[in-house]
Design a protein around this motif. Structure first.
Motif, PDB file in Angstrom:
ATOM      1  N   ARG A  26       0.980  -1.134  -0.013  1.00 24.44           N
ATOM      2  CA  ARG A  26      -0.035  -0.152  -0.109  1.00 24.44           C
ATOM      3  C   ARG A  26       0.876   1.206   0.038  1.00 24.44           C
ATOM      4  O   ARG A  26       1.914   1.050   0.480  1.00 24.44           O
ATOM      5  CB  ARG A  26      -0.922   0.128   1.103  1.00 24.44           C
ATOM      6  CG  ARG A  26      -1.911   1.171   1.319  1.00 24.44           C
ATOM      7  CD  ARG A  26      -2.453   1.435   2.582  1.00 24.44           C
ATOM      8  NE  ARG A  26      -3.356   0.380   3.154  1.00 24.44           N
ATOM      9  CZ  ARG A  26      -3.965   0.401   4.404  1.00 24.44           C
ATOM     10  NH1 ARG A  26      -3.708   1.494   5.076  1.00 24.44           N
ATOM     11  NH2 ARG A  26      -4.466  -0.732   4.715  1.00 24.44           N
ATOM     12  N   SER A  27       0.200   2.228  -0.578  1.00 25.05           N
ATOM     13  CA  SER A  27       1.090   3.634  -0.437  1.00 25.05           C
ATOM     14  C   SER A  27       1.647   3.992   0.640  1.00 25.05           C
ATOM     15  O   SER A  27       0.920   3.585   1.885  1.00 25.05           O
ATOM     16  CB  SER A  27       0.201   4.797  -1.127  1.00 25.05           C
ATOM     17  OG  SER A  27       0.937   5.906  -0.980  1.00 25.05           O
ATOM     18  N   SER A  29       2.511   7.139   1.402  1.00 25.40           N
ATOM     19  CA  SER A  29       2.657   8.634   1.618  1.00 25.40           C
ATOM     20  C   SER A  29       1.930   9.109   2.666  1.00 25.40           C
ATOM     21  O   SER A  29       2.191  10.249   3.124  1.00 25.40           O
ATOM     22  CB  SER A  29       2.021   9.169   0.150  1.00 25.40           C
ATOM     23  OG  SER A  29       0.682   8.689   0.170  1.00 25.40           O
ATOM     24  N   THR A  30       1.156   8.443   3.383  1.00 25.30           N
ATOM     25  CA  THR A  30       0.228   8.584   4.271  1.00 25.30           C
ATOM     26  C   THR A  30       0.683   7.905   5.643  1.00 25.30           C
ATOM     27  O   THR A  30       0.184   8.240   6.703  1.00 25.30           O
ATOM     28  CB  THR A  30      -1.146   8.416   4.114  1.00 25.30           C
ATOM     29  OG1 THR A  30      -1.532   6.938   3.824  1.00 25.30           O
ATOM     30  CG2 THR A  30      -1.874   9.397   2.895  1.00 25.30           C
ATOM     31  N   ASN A  73       8.536   7.239  -1.424  1.00 29.46           N
ATOM     32  CA  ASN A  73       7.061   7.135  -1.667  1.00 29.46           C
ATOM     33  C   ASN A  73       6.603   6.527  -3.159  1.00 29.46           C
ATOM     34  O   ASN A  73       5.692   6.068  -3.067  1.00 29.46           O
ATOM     35  CB  ASN A  73       6.607   8.388  -1.477  1.00 29.46           C
ATOM     36  CG  ASN A  73       6.489   8.889   0.104  1.00 29.46           C
ATOM     37  OD1 ASN A  73       7.069   8.005   0.862  1.00 29.46           O
ATOM     38  ND2 ASN A  73       6.303  10.082   0.346  1.00 29.46           N
ATOM     39  N   SER A  74       7.428   6.892  -4.095  1.00 30.78           N
ATOM     40  CA  SER A  74       6.955   6.521  -5.590  1.00 30.78           C
ATOM     41  C   SER A  74       7.012   5.008  -5.667  1.00 30.78           C
ATOM     42  O   SER A  74       6.390   4.298  -6.516  1.00 30.78           O
ATOM     43  CB  SER A  74       7.643   7.381  -6.424  1.00 30.78           C
ATOM     44  OG  SER A  74       9.028   6.803  -6.495  1.00 30.78           O
ATOM     45  N   LYS A  75       7.910   4.593  -4.764  1.00 35.92           N
ATOM     46  CA  LYS A  75       7.970   3.030  -4.851  1.00 35.92           C
ATOM     47  C   LYS A  75       7.678   2.284  -3.596  1.00 35.92           C
ATOM     48  O   LYS A  75       7.567   1.054  -3.638  1.00 35.92           O
ATOM     49  CB  LYS A  75       9.721   2.744  -5.039  1.00 35.92           C
ATOM     50  CG  LYS A  75      10.176   3.018  -6.314  1.00 35.92           C
ATOM     51  CD  LYS A  75      11.625   2.743  -6.287  1.00 35.92           C
ATOM     52  CE  LYS A  75      12.493   3.235  -7.528  1.00 35.92           C
ATOM     53  NZ  LYS A  75      14.011   3.001  -7.899  1.00 35.92           N
ATOM     54  N   ASN A  76       6.944   3.000  -2.772  1.00 34.70           N
ATOM     55  CA  ASN A  76       6.362   2.339  -1.390  1.00 34.70           C
ATOM     56  C   ASN A  76       7.294   1.545  -0.788  1.00 34.70           C
ATOM     57  O   ASN A  76       7.230   0.465  -0.447  1.00 34.70           O
ATOM     58  CB  ASN A  76       4.864   1.550  -1.828  1.00 34.70           C
ATOM     59  CG  ASN A  76       3.988   2.302  -2.430  1.00 34.70           C
ATOM     60  OD1 ASN A  76       3.880   3.331  -1.990  1.00 34.70           O
ATOM     61  ND2 ASN A  76       3.188   1.689  -3.298  1.00 34.70           N
ATOM     62  N   TYR A  99       0.275   3.378  10.191  1.00 39.64           N
ATOM     63  CA  TYR A  99      -0.708   4.476   9.293  1.00 39.64           C
ATOM     64  C   TYR A  99      -1.378   5.244  10.072  1.00 39.64           C
ATOM     65  O   TYR A  99      -2.032   6.227   9.969  1.00 39.64           O
ATOM     66  CB  TYR A  99      -1.222   3.555   8.436  1.00 39.64           C
ATOM     67  CG  TYR A  99      -0.783   3.068   7.188  1.00 39.64           C
ATOM     68  CD1 TYR A  99      -0.312   1.802   7.163  1.00 39.64           C
ATOM     69  CD2 TYR A  99      -0.722   3.797   6.121  1.00 39.64           C
ATOM     70  CE1 TYR A  99       0.280   1.324   6.090  1.00 39.64           C
ATOM     71  CE2 TYR A  99       0.028   3.148   4.884  1.00 39.64           C
ATOM     72  CZ  TYR A  99       0.422   1.972   4.910  1.00 39.64           C
ATOM     73  OH  TYR A  99       1.049   1.584   3.948  1.00 39.64           O
TER      74      TYR A  99
END
Length: 116
Positions: A26-27, A29-30, A73-76, A99
């Protein structure tokens, strides 16, 4: 459920380097906070390094100046560059992702062994 897959562990001589990677399903970024823990035998799992959503990093005193945590973040993906390794760095290393709101995940672990 988020899957974390670690890689990069192995056997290295003292003074050598390894780079650990952790990719997530999952991403990130958060993500509130993510990092690396390590564990030896029956000892308590200890925090090695962490990074937060605003890129604040934290390191255990024992690894400051030798380990560097980073994320893409672009590659998680989460990474940890480990230089000047010492025998006492020998441990199973675990990726950790939080998260927030109680949603936490662990990787399966990757073994790092540093020979004298």
């Amino acid at each position: 459920q988020v899957q974390l897959v670690e890689s990069g562990g192995g056997l290295v001589q003292a003074g050598g380097s390894l780079k650990l990677s952790c990719t997530t399903s999952r991403s990130i970024s958060t993500v509130y906070i993510m990092g690396w823990f390590r564990q030896t035998g029956d000892k308590k799992r200890e925090l090695v390094a962490s990074t937060t959503r605003d890129d604040t990093t934290h390191y255990a005193d024992s690894v400051k100046g030798r380990f560097t945590i980073s994320r893409d973040n672009s590659k998680n993906a989460l990474y940890m560059q480990m230089n000047s390794l010492k025998p006492e760095d020998t441990a199973a290393y675990y990726c950790y992702v939080n998260y927030g709101l109680g949603e936490k995940y662990w990787g399966q672990g990757t073994q790092v062994t540093v020979s004298a």
